[in-house]
Design an enzyme around this catalytic site. Structure first.
Site, PDB file in Angstrom:
ATOM      1  N   GLY A 182     -25.801 -46.436 -27.413  1.00  0.00           N
ATOM      2  CA  GLY A 182     -25.543 -48.003 -27.794  1.00  0.00           C
ATOM      3  C   GLY A 182     -24.992 -48.071 -28.975  1.00  0.00           C
ATOM      4  O   GLY A 182     -25.392 -49.407 -29.536  1.00  0.00           O
ATOM      5  N   SER A 183     -24.174 -47.304 -29.782  1.00  0.00           N
ATOM      6  CA  SER A 183     -23.794 -47.681 -31.051  1.00  0.00           C
ATOM      7  C   SER A 183     -22.814 -48.950 -31.175  1.00  0.00           C
ATOM      8  O   SER A 183     -22.871 -49.728 -32.245  1.00  0.00           O
ATOM      9  CB  SER A 183     -23.237 -46.491 -31.687  1.00  0.00           C
ATOM     10  OG  SER A 183     -21.878 -46.117 -31.278  1.00  0.00           O
ATOM     11  N   MET A 191     -21.633 -45.926 -18.121  1.00  0.00           N
ATOM     12  CA  MET A 191     -21.102 -44.726 -17.203  1.00  0.00           C
ATOM     13  C   MET A 191     -20.830 -44.753 -15.848  1.00  0.00           C
ATOM     14  O   MET A 191     -21.073 -43.912 -14.962  1.00  0.00           O
ATOM     15  CB  MET A 191     -21.676 -43.447 -17.753  1.00  0.00           C
ATOM     16  CG  MET A 191     -21.784 -43.208 -18.988  1.00  0.00           C
ATOM     17  SD  MET A 191     -19.805 -43.024 -19.714  1.00  0.00           S
ATOM     18  CE  MET A 191     -19.356 -41.384 -19.080  1.00  0.00           C
ATOM     19  N   ARG A 192     -20.620 -45.919 -15.078  1.00  0.00           N
ATOM     20  CA  ARG A 192     -20.476 -46.295 -13.872  1.00  0.00           C
ATOM     21  C   ARG A 192     -19.283 -47.000 -13.566  1.00  0.00           C
ATOM     22  O   ARG A 192     -18.821 -47.768 -14.348  1.00  0.00           O
ATOM     23  CB  ARG A 192     -21.617 -47.014 -13.325  1.00  0.00           C
ATOM     24  CG  ARG A 192     -23.094 -46.360 -13.280  1.00  0.00           C
ATOM     25  CD  ARG A 192     -24.142 -47.159 -12.626  1.00  0.00           C
ATOM     26  NE  ARG A 192     -23.798 -47.508 -11.442  1.00  0.00           N
ATOM     27  CZ  ARG A 192     -24.463 -47.080 -10.367  1.00  0.00           C
ATOM     28  NH1 ARG A 192     -25.283 -46.189 -10.320  1.00  0.00           N
ATOM     29  NH2 ARG A 192     -24.219 -47.375  -9.185  1.00  0.00           N
ATOM     30  N   HIS A 247     -12.821 -48.179 -24.569  1.00  0.00           N
ATOM     31  CA  HIS A 247     -12.191 -46.875 -24.318  1.00  0.00           C
ATOM     32  C   HIS A 247     -11.893 -45.915 -25.421  1.00  0.00           C
ATOM     33  O   HIS A 247     -11.068 -46.492 -26.115  1.00  0.00           O
ATOM     34  CB  HIS A 247     -11.232 -47.088 -22.941  1.00  0.00           C
ATOM     35  CG  HIS A 247     -10.762 -45.695 -22.525  1.00  0.00           C
ATOM     36  ND1 HIS A 247     -11.528 -44.955 -21.559  1.00  0.00           N
ATOM     37  CD2 HIS A 247      -9.892 -44.736 -22.690  1.00  0.00           C
ATOM     38  CE1 HIS A 247     -11.123 -43.764 -21.242  1.00  0.00           C
ATOM     39  NE2 HIS A 247     -10.105 -43.684 -21.931  1.00  0.00           N
ATOM     40  N   GLU A 290      -8.861 -51.560 -11.289  1.00  0.00           N
ATOM     41  CA  GLU A 290      -8.488 -50.390 -11.346  1.00  0.00           C
ATOM     42  C   GLU A 290      -9.058 -49.744 -12.977  1.00  0.00           C
ATOM     43  O   GLU A 290      -9.063 -50.592 -13.900  1.00  0.00           O
ATOM     44  CB  GLU A 290      -6.995 -50.438 -11.663  1.00  0.00           C
ATOM     45  CG  GLU A 290      -6.257 -49.086 -11.300  1.00  0.00           C
ATOM     46  CD  GLU A 290      -4.504 -49.042 -11.557  1.00  0.00           C
ATOM     47  OE1 GLU A 290      -4.078 -47.998 -12.087  1.00  0.00           O
ATOM     48  OE2 GLU A 290      -4.135 -50.110 -11.338  1.00  0.00           O
TER      49      GLU A 290
HETATM   50  C1  GRF Z   1     -17.779 -44.988 -26.744  1.00  0.00           C
HETATM   51  O1  GRF Z   1     -16.957 -43.666 -27.163  1.00  0.00           O
HETATM   52  C2  GRF Z   1     -16.982 -45.696 -25.905  1.00  0.00           C
HETATM   53  O2  GRF Z   1     -15.704 -46.048 -26.444  1.00  0.00           O
HETATM   54  C3  GRF Z   1     -17.184 -45.053 -24.342  1.00  0.00           C
HETATM   55  O3  GRF Z   1     -18.379 -44.716 -24.670  1.00  0.00           O
HETATM   56  C4  GRF Z   1     -18.883 -44.507 -25.742  1.00  0.00           C
HETATM   57  C5  GRF Z   1     -20.127 -45.215 -25.988  1.00  0.00           C
HETATM   58  O4  GRF Z   1     -20.780 -45.004 -27.047  1.00  0.00           O
HETATM   59  N1  GRF Z   1     -16.835 -45.932 -23.452  1.00  0.00           N
HETATM   60  P1  GRF Z   1     -22.177 -45.934 -27.645  1.00  0.00           P
HETATM   61  O5  GRF Z   1     -23.051 -45.704 -26.536  1.00  0.00           O
HETATM   62  O6  GRF Z   1     -21.514 -47.276 -27.901  1.00  0.00           O
HETATM   63  O7  GRF Z   1     -22.450 -45.304 -28.957  1.00  0.00           O
END
Ligand code: GRF
Length: 218
Positions: free
Chosen positions: A15-16, A93-94, A112, A146
């Site tokens: 969650g950074s 991650m879904r 991304h 997409e």
């Molecule tokens: C980041 O690298 C973001 O670009 C990708 O997943 C990672 C999430 O990192 N989608 P965090 O949980 O925000 O630290």
């Protein structure tokens, strides 16, 4: 849209990026928004603790035993309950179902860790190293059906250095993610952009900077 944006954040891990956005709201850099709920599909996501430390509602929504469709219906229900009008994906991650995208059409953003449209999908930084590119970066974009393909809002560029590993490159990219994600949300919530023919157009007369580059400092 006028009025305060009510942001719902979806996470799966540390969650950074969410934290960077929350800090920028707290500091007044993003003025026209509040984060009303953070939802994770993993119970142990570090981002849930960060949310609680900010006094933000933090929910674990368990995907166990649910179809993708059913799970996303749950998410939609909760987000509607909180009257969310901007969904921020921050390491979620879904893959979202078309129904979810439709429920929040043009109101979902994602970050991304690559210069899209290159290196979509998982392990973008590893893909960049394997391709031997000299520049990498991050992209904030609107989410469409997409994967990793919606209208691009802001990008950052970092060099790929000799001797970079997936870890060092990811770290360099992440530092810029924490700048461009709050910046993109600032632009959206200030009504500075719109989507036209699948591309983002900046509305203001003084064009904002949709590009951010850093030097390879440690
Ligand atoms: C980041 O690298 C973001 O670009 C990708 O997943 C990672 C999430 O990192 N989608 P965090 O949980 O925000 O630290």
């Amino acid at each position: 849209m006028s009025g305060l944006y009510r942001i719902g954040v979806l996470i799966s891990g540390r969650g950074s990026n969410f934290k960077a956005i929350a800090e920028n709201i707290k500091a007044g850099y993003i003025r026209n928004a509040e984060i009303v709920v953070v939802i994770s599909n993993r119970s142990n996501a570090g981002g849930l603790d960060i949310a609680r430390s900010f006094g933000i509602e933090a929910l674990f929504v368990d995907p166990e035993g649910l179809s993708r469709q059913r799970y996303d219906e749950q998410l939609i229900k909760i987000l509607k309950q909180y009257e969310v009008n901007l969904v921020v994906l921050a390491g979620f991650m879904r893959i979202l179902t078309p129904s979810f995208i439709e429920a929040f059409r043009d109101r979902i953003v994602n970050i991304h860790p690559a210069l899209l449209p290159s290196f979509k999908g998982l392990h973008a930084q590893r893909q960049a190293l394997q391709a031997g590119v000299r520049f990498a970066g991050a992209t904030v974009h609107f989410v469409t059906e997409e994967m990793d393909s919606g209208p691009i809002i802001v990008q950052s560029v970092v060099p790929v250095l000799c001797g970079d590993t997936e870890e060092t490159l990811s770290k360099r990219i992440l530092r810029t993610e924490h700048k461009i994600y709050p910046y993109a949300i600032k632009l959206i919530t200030e009504g500075k952009l719109r989507i036209e023919n699948g591309r983002v157009i900046y509305d203001s007369e003084e064009l904002p900077d949709g590009f951010f580059a850093i030097n390879p400092t440690p």
